[in-house]
Design an enzyme around this catalytic site. Structure first.
Site, short mmCIF file in Angstrom:
data_model
loop_
_atom_site.label_atom_id
_atom_site.label_comp_id
_atom_site.label_asym_id
_atom_site.label_seq_id
_atom_site.Cartn_x
_atom_site.Cartn_y
_atom_site.Cartn_z
CB SER A 143 -0.90 0.02 1.24
OG SER A 143 -1.62 1.24 1.34
CE1 TYR A 157 -4.32 -2.00 4.94
CE2 TYR A 157 -3.41 0.17 4.45
CZ TYR A 157 -3.93 -1.04 4.02
OH TYR A 157 -4.06 -1.29 2.67
#
Length: 252
Positions: A143, A157
């Protein structure tokens, strides 16, 4: 063009969103596709889409956090089509949100298990199979939140995806001499439910992105899939340990 005819591609998290787009894209380019996830219902929908276009696909239910299930997944993928040439590790989750000091430890453990340990276990078993058969290609989905940028409230995350990026690069160094080429993609906001914030609908999300992103919009799932297909192709043979950021300029 069908550059993957005769090849098998395994996609984890292939039941929807980016994973489904990746699976259908590989099938359109000639690969036999194995899609994996936790729900046969959504995997069957992906298979139906691929077969409706004349492609070949096999669904395999597996939990990437369990080594024995990942080993079975790789074995079934290989048995279904005779080989394993490409693996895309897309399974992931967005959870354990909030300030670091307030994150529930159980949610932290679950997120690490899916995003980081799941990627490790997938690579471990994929590499073993590819090494025995002469090589292959692995693409991990990280990501732009992680190694490339951070946001308040997403520390868990961010930590797992930064780790996926680092793990990818080190694995690439470990296994390129085995004939296994490993890279990652790091998407920014994509047109999936994950990009829609609490209390938002798609229209509100799009209005926010017009202000926040230099490109003025989220990515389509097909734009991410196209990047993954490129990294798996012979045109990218000299890309080793790359983390390709696809985020509309957010981290430029």
């Amino acid at each position: 063009m069908t550059p993957f005819v005769g090849k098998t591609a395994l996609i984890t998290g292939g039941g929807g969103g980016i994973g489904r787009a990746i699976a259908t894209s590989f099938a359109r380019h000639g690969a036999a596709v194995v899609v994996s996830g936790r729900s046969m219902d959504v995997l069957a929908q992906t298979v139906e889409l691929i077969e409706a276009e004349g492609g070949r696909a096999t669904p395999v239910v597996a939990d990437v956090t369990r080594s024995v299930e990942v080993a079975r997944l790789v074995a079934e993928a290989t048995a279904a089509h005779g080989r394993l040439d490409i693996a895309v590790n897309n399974a992931g989750a967005l959870a354990a949100t909030g300030p670091i000091g307030d994150i529930d430890e159980g949610q932290w453990d679950d997120l690490v298990a899916v995003n980081l340990t799941g990627t490790f276990l997938a690579m471990k078993h994929q590499i073993a199979q590819m090494r025995d058969s002469g090589g292959g290609v692995i693409v991990n989905v990280a990501s732009n939140l992680g190694h490339h940028m951070r946001l308040p409230g997403l520390g868990a995350y961010v930590a797992t995806k930064a780790a996926v990026s680092a793990l990818t690069r080190n694995a690439a160094l470990d296994h390129i001499r085995d004939g296994i080429r490993i890279n990652a993609v790091s998407p920014g906001p994509v047109d999936t439910p994950m990009s829609i914030g609490p209390g938002e609908d798609r229209e509100a999300r799009d209005a926010r992105m017009r202000q926040q992103l230099p490109a003025g919009r989220v990515a389509t799932v097909n734009e991410i899939a196209s990047a993954v297909v490129y990294l798996a192709s012979s045109e990218a043979e000299f890309l080793v340990g790359t983390d390709l950021v696809i985020d509309g300029g957010a981290t430029a």
